[in-house]
Structures are given as structure tokens and as C-alpha cells.
Scaffold this motif. Structure first.
Motif, PDB file in Angstrom:
ATOM      1  N   LYS A 144       0.798  -1.223   0.000  1.00 19.30           N
ATOM      2  CA  LYS A 144       0.000   0.000   0.000  1.00 19.30           C
ATOM      3  C   LYS A 144       0.837   1.283   0.000  1.00 19.30           C
ATOM      4  O   LYS A 144       0.453   2.270  -0.622  1.00 19.30           O
ATOM      5  CB  LYS A 144      -0.945   0.001   1.199  1.00 19.30           C
ATOM      6  CG  LYS A 144      -2.066  -1.019   1.101  1.00 19.30           C
ATOM      7  CD  LYS A 144      -3.011  -0.915   2.298  1.00 19.30           C
ATOM      8  CE  LYS A 144      -4.168  -1.896   2.173  1.00 19.30           C
ATOM      9  NZ  LYS A 144      -5.100  -1.797   3.341  1.00 19.30           N
ATOM     10  N   ASP A 145       1.940   1.300   0.737  1.00 24.00           N
ATOM     11  CA  ASP A 145       2.695   2.543   0.828  1.00 24.00           C
ATOM     12  C   ASP A 145       4.117   2.336   0.310  1.00 24.00           C
ATOM     13  O   ASP A 145       4.483   1.245  -0.150  1.00 24.00           O
ATOM     14  CB  ASP A 145       2.702   3.095   2.257  1.00 24.00           C
ATOM     15  CG  ASP A 145       3.326   2.139   3.265  1.00 24.00           C
ATOM     16  OD1 ASP A 145       4.149   1.281   2.852  1.00 24.00           O
ATOM     17  OD2 ASP A 145       3.015   2.241   4.467  1.00 24.00           O
ATOM     18  N   SER A 146       4.942   3.371   0.411  1.00 24.37           N
ATOM     19  CA  SER A 146       6.279   3.329  -0.178  1.00 24.37           C
ATOM     20  C   SER A 146       7.169   2.299   0.507  1.00 24.37           C
ATOM     21  O   SER A 146       8.008   1.671  -0.153  1.00 24.37           O
ATOM     22  CB  SER A 146       6.925   4.717  -0.107  1.00 24.37           C
ATOM     23  OG  SER A 146       7.035   5.152   1.246  1.00 24.37           O
ATOM     24  N   ILE A 147       7.017   2.128   1.821  1.00 25.15           N
ATOM     25  CA  ILE A 147       7.821   1.128   2.522  1.00 25.15           C
ATOM     26  C   ILE A 147       7.434  -0.273   2.074  1.00 25.15           C
ATOM     27  O   ILE A 147       8.286  -1.118   1.809  1.00 25.15           O
ATOM     28  CB  ILE A 147       7.693   1.285   4.053  1.00 25.15           C
ATOM     29  CG1 ILE A 147       8.304   2.608   4.508  1.00 25.15           C
ATOM     30  CG2 ILE A 147       8.365   0.117   4.774  1.00 25.15           C
ATOM     31  CD1 ILE A 147       8.222   2.851   5.992  1.00 25.15           C
ATOM     32  N   VAL A 151      10.012  -2.883   0.258  1.00 22.33           N
ATOM     33  CA  VAL A 151      10.243  -4.234   0.763  1.00 22.33           C
ATOM     34  C   VAL A 151       9.964  -5.259  -0.338  1.00 22.33           C
ATOM     35  O   VAL A 151      10.768  -6.175  -0.571  1.00 22.33           O
ATOM     36  CB  VAL A 151       9.369  -4.511   2.002  1.00 22.33           C
ATOM     37  CG1 VAL A 151       9.394  -6.001   2.358  1.00 22.33           C
ATOM     38  CG2 VAL A 151       9.837  -3.679   3.186  1.00 22.33           C
ATOM     39  N   GLU A 152       8.860  -5.100  -1.012  1.00 20.84           N
ATOM     40  CA  GLU A 152       8.506  -6.030  -2.084  1.00 20.84           C
ATOM     41  C   GLU A 152       9.572  -6.035  -3.179  1.00 20.84           C
ATOM     42  O   GLU A 152       9.977  -7.110  -3.664  1.00 20.84           O
ATOM     43  CB  GLU A 152       7.150  -5.652  -2.677  1.00 20.84           C
ATOM     44  CG  GLU A 152       6.722  -6.448  -3.901  1.00 20.84           C
ATOM     45  CD  GLU A 152       6.324  -7.876  -3.615  1.00 20.84           C
ATOM     46  OE1 GLU A 152       6.129  -8.649  -4.577  1.00 20.84           O
ATOM     47  OE2 GLU A 152       6.214  -8.227  -2.420  1.00 20.84           O
ATOM     48  N   ARG A 153      10.038  -4.881  -3.559  1.00 20.54           N
ATOM     49  CA  ARG A 153      11.025  -4.775  -4.639  1.00 20.54           C
ATOM     50  C   ARG A 153      12.339  -5.460  -4.269  1.00 20.54           C
ATOM     51  O   ARG A 153      12.989  -6.086  -5.111  1.00 20.54           O
ATOM     52  CB  ARG A 153      11.263  -3.304  -4.971  1.00 20.54           C
ATOM     53  CG  ARG A 153      12.182  -3.078  -6.170  1.00 20.54           C
ATOM     54  CD  ARG A 153      12.084  -1.653  -6.672  1.00 20.54           C
ATOM     55  NE  ARG A 153      12.518  -0.680  -5.677  1.00 20.54           N
ATOM     56  CZ  ARG A 153      11.713   0.128  -5.009  1.00 20.54           C
ATOM     57  NH1 ARG A 153      10.402   0.086  -5.222  1.00 20.54           N
ATOM     58  NH2 ARG A 153      12.192   1.000  -4.130  1.00 20.54           N
ATOM     59  N   LEU A 154      12.727  -5.372  -3.004  1.00 17.42           N
ATOM     60  CA  LEU A 154      13.988  -5.968  -2.579  1.00 17.42           C
ATOM     61  C   LEU A 154      13.872  -7.438  -2.190  1.00 17.42           C
ATOM     62  O   LEU A 154      14.805  -8.210  -2.387  1.00 17.42           O
ATOM     63  CB  LEU A 154      14.557  -5.171  -1.395  1.00 17.42           C
ATOM     64  CG  LEU A 154      15.048  -3.761  -1.713  1.00 17.42           C
ATOM     65  CD1 LEU A 154      15.376  -3.006  -0.437  1.00 17.42           C
ATOM     66  CD2 LEU A 154      16.270  -3.814  -2.632  1.00 17.42           C
TER      67      LEU A 154
END
Length: 477
Positions: A144-147, A151-154
Motif C-alpha cells: 500500500k505505501d512506499s515502505i 520491501v517487495e522490490r527488494l
């Protein structure tokens, strides 16, 4: 560790071993078959001295019997029993065989001299390609947010690898805590790691607990960082010093002792490859120290040592007349309300330990560190490690003075600045402290920016490094 697993790194550039009836794909038996049959027999019986007797005088010039035995023991601890072999072909370097061990496949090349003695032995691990998971691995990330998205991207590329299983992460940002779980506690179950209940081996992150015990003893006036280590060892151990400069407690805590990564005698006992340090007792440690002679100046260079951290843990035990486990419980976990952090697991707690997996994605056994517990024996949960990081960030606790002491820089220069137990790295605008860890089937990372009140915890039940994920968060702060 910075992996405890990396402590079993070995240098055997001229050693390899085989035995069994070797299928030759229709070719006549090779000149090495009979000898290799003997070698594998002695290898599996852990009798390297009998193998060495079949090596040539030229081989002896390159490697002494002790070096050979030590190398064989390390190799056995790394790879386990020798299971099968297949003849591959002949090159100018010798006869090549594909050999299967418990934990890896190796290409063995062997060459004999004119007298039929082993003149060259070499092995190289066969590179294996583990296919990535095709299905999308489950997670509780709300995206939902930038964090969440960072996390998902990494984490997504990590958890989709074929040799990983589960991973759980916490981000602590100025009092706000974000928790994420991916994958599973076991490849046979569809069960996300639980932040409160699932237990992981944290490996070398234990070294920061070990150093905190030392800092607590120092702030209480019971020990001094500049104390020579011999003050706390049996009196029959010769002075550990180089050119009159004694090895001190501070050197054990910041990896400037000059001690080897592991003691030379650690793989010469009854080694179980599934749990390679368990057999190593305090008597084994003292036996090593009685014959060890320092070769470098203490305090002058960073040289990571599981032995140094293990020795510090043993010294702390001797100084307090308590076990390392009791010290951790009485002085750290009780003070921080970390009820799910252990050195030894009860029968019930073992049920909550995630199944670990090795580099190939195969099930790995839990580890016991024997007399080197201070180097990597702790098990914990995500929520408990959050409490640990919050204490590092300045939350009120009985350990405030000791934690502050443990954060002070004790070594600067070369490749790594050090506090007590913690590595110190440069961020964009401020330094951050961190440590990673690993055992046979787990990886971990803990790091934080004290000034920015930002921290991260990563726990994985696979022997695939997570350091780059943690560093990516810390470097961007």
C-alpha cells in the motif's frame, strides 16, 4: 557470518578423494580405480593419514601430513560422506571423475607418478543451477505505501529463488514498526513465518550479544577492555602476545586479535557435518591455545574471527561462573523482555524452529556451537529482535549504559571500522551499525542508524545471504 557457515571455508587446492566400483561407460578400468577405491574407504572412515601414505614425495613437498589431515577434515565437515562416482575422462592434468557427496557434487582430478603414487589430487564443486520458483510466493505485504513497495522490490527476487524458503522482516522507523513475512517456515507447509512464534537461528548476530555482555561487565567495573585475555584463562596457557604486546579483550570483541577464523584443531575431532562445531569443547579450545603462537600485532588490523568471539564467550563464562546461556538470559533477554530468545531450545520450542535449508535448498540440521557459542549460538524471533533493535536505538532499559558503550568505535582503518561486536559503515548522511549472520540453514541481518532512529531486522530460514537487502535500506537513509 560474516557467516558462521563461512567459517567452514577451506583451502584444499590439491586434495580430493574417491572410492567405489567406478562405471567407465564401456571403457577399460583406469589406472587409478583401485587406488581411488582405497581413498574413498579411508575418507569415509575419516582416516586421512592412510590416504597420505599413498601420495608421492613431490606431493609431500607441497603439503605436509598435518596440512593434509586438516584439509581433509575441513572438506569432510563441508561435504559429508562420499556417496558415488562416475568416470568422466582424461586430460593432461589427470583422470577426471564426477563424485557425489552428501552436500555437493565434485569433479575430482587425480594423477599418479611413475611409481603409482598420487602426485596430484584436485577437486572443484560442480556449479548447480537451481530453477527459480515459477509460482508467486505468498506474503502478507499489503503493498500500500512506499515502505511496502520497497520491501517487495527488494525481497521478491530473493524469495523467488529456488533455494530459499521463508523470510521475515521488520522495519523500525522513528517508533513505527512494519512487519512482513514471505514464504514458509517449511517447504512442506504453507505457513508464513510468525513474528511472535517462529524461531530462527541468528548466527553471527550473536556476536553483538556477546560483546554487549562484555560492555555490561565493563560498565559494572568487573572487567576492562584493555585486560589481557590470559588473566581469564587457565594458568597453563602461555601468554598470548606478539612482540610483548598482549592479546586483550577488546581485540576479541572487534576482530583485531589476529586469531585465525577457526582453531586449527576444530575439524580433527569427531565431526558431524550436519552440526560441525558441536563436538568442540572448552578443553579442545584450551588445547589449541596451549600451542598457538600469535604471528601478528593485536589491534592493528581487522581480521574476522569466529574463534575470537567464541573465546570471548568462554572468558565471560569463566569470569562469572555462569554458562553463556545463563548470561544471555539473566543479563540481556530478561532485561529486554525477550521471552523467545534462546541458546538451547526446549522440546516445545524446537517445534517452533523454522526448518533451515542449505545453499542448495536441501534441509539443514540445527547447529550447536560447542565451546564457540559466543560466535553464533542464539535463536530468536522477529518480535524479540525488534525489542533488541529498539534498545539499540535508545529505548529505556537497564542496558542503556552497556549499549552506549558497545556502540563506541574501537577500531578504525583498513576495510572495516568496528564498535564492540558491531560493524560500522558509512551511510549517505550518517554512520550505521550492523551485523549479519548465518548457520547451516539460516541467514540474518540486523542494522540501525542511531541518530535517525531507523533499524531493520531480517531473518531467513535458508542459507542464501540477506545482507544486500539490509544494506539497501540502511544506505538509503
Amino acid at each position: 557470518m560474516t557467516t558462521i557457515k563461512s567459517g567452514i571455508i577451506y583451502a584444499l587446492s590439491s586434495v580430493a578423494f574417491i572410492l567405489c566400483n567406478i562405471p567407465c561407460f564401456g571403457q577399460a578400468n583406469t589406472p587409478t580405480d583401485s587406488l581411488l577405491n582405497q581413498v574413498r574407504l579411508h575418507y569415509n572412515l575419516q582416516q586421512p593419514e592412510k590416504i597420505y601414505k599413498n601420495t608421492s614425495a613431490e606431493f609431500h613437498k607441497k603439503m605436509t601430513q598435518f596440512q593434509f589431515q586438516e584439509g581433509m577434515a575441513k572438506f569432510y565437515a563441508k561435504t559429508g560422506q562420499w556417496n558415488s562416482i562416475t568416470f568422466k575422462g582424461q586430460t593432461d592434468k589427470g583422470w577426471d571423475y564426477l563424485c557425489s557427496f552428501d552436500k555437493s557434487d565434485q569433479i575430482v582430478s587425480i594423477k599418479l607418478d611413475q611409481d603409482g603414487k598420487i602426485n596430484r589430487l584436485n577437486f572443484a564443486q560442480v556449479a548447480t543451477q537451481i530453477p527459480a520458483k515459477q509460482e508467486q510466493v505468498a506474503s502478507n505485504n499489503p503493498l500500500k505505501d512506499s515502505i511496502d513497495l520497497r520491501v517487495e522490490r527488494l525481497v521478491r527476487p530473493y524469495i523467488q529463488k529456488g533455494n530459499t524458503c521463508g523470510i521475515t522482516i521488520a522495519i523500525i522507523d522513528r517508533g513505527n514498526i512494519y512487519r512482513y513475512s514471505y514464504g514458509s517456515v517449511n517447504k512442506l507447509k504453507e505457513q508464513l513465518p510468525d513474528p511472535e512464534l517462529t524461531i530462527f537461528e541468528i548466527g553471527s548476530v550473536t556476536k553483538t550479544f556477546n560483546a554487549l555482555l562484555l560492555a555490561k561487565a565493563v560498565t559494572a567495573g568487573k572487567m576492562k577492555l584493555e585486560d589481557p585475555v590470559n588473566r581469564y584463562l587457565p594458568t597453563d596457557i602461555p601468554e598470548l602476545a606478539f612482540q610483548g604486546n598482549p592479546l586483550k579483550l577488546i581485540h576479541l570483541a572487534n576482530h583485531t586479535s589476529g586469531l585465525p577464523r577457526l582453531p586449527a584443531n576444530i575439524f580433527l575431532g569427531d565431526v558431524n557435518p550436519a552440526d560441525p562445531y558441536k563436538h568442540y569443547t572448552s578443553d579442545s579450545l584450551y588445547s589449541f591455545l596451549r600451542t598457538y603462537r600469535p604471528t601478528t600485532m593485536p589491534g592493528k588490523s581487522f581480521d574476522y574471527s569466529n574463534l575470537g568471539a567464541g573465546l570471548l564467550g568462554t572468558i565471560l563464562e569463566r569470569n562469572s561462573s555462569q554458562s553463556f546461556e545463563q548470561l544471555i538470559r539473566d543479563q540481556i533477554t530478561s532485561a529486554l523482555d525477550m521471552e523467545n530468545t534462546f541458546v538451547t531450545l526446549s522440546a516445545n520450542d524446537r517445534k517452533r524452529l523454522a526448518q533451515g535449508y542449505d545453499e542448495q535448498g536441501k534441509p539443514a540440521s540445527p547447529w550447536d556451537l560447542g565451546a564457540l557459542k559466543g560466535s553464533g549460538a542464539i535463536k530468536s524471533t522477529l518480535n524479540d529482535m525488534i525489542k533488541y533493535v529498539r534498545a539499540q536505538l535508545g529505548s529505556k532499559s537497564p542496558l542503556e549504559r552497556a549499549i552506549e558503550t558497545s556502540h563506541q568505535i574501537t577500531f578504525a582503518g583498513g576495510t572495516q571500522d568496528m564498535a564492540l561486536g558491531w560493524r560500522i559503515n558509512k551511510g549517505i548522511t550518517s554512520d550505521y551499525l550492523h551485523h549479519s549472520g548465518g548457520t547451516g540453514g539460516f541467514r540474518s541481518f540486523v542494522g540501525f542508524h542511531s541518530k535517525k532512529k531507523f533499524g531493520i531486522v531480517i531473518l531467513s530460514n535458508a542459507a542464501e545471504d540477506v545482507t544486500s537487502i539490509g544494506e539497501a535500506f540502511l544506505l538509503s537513509q
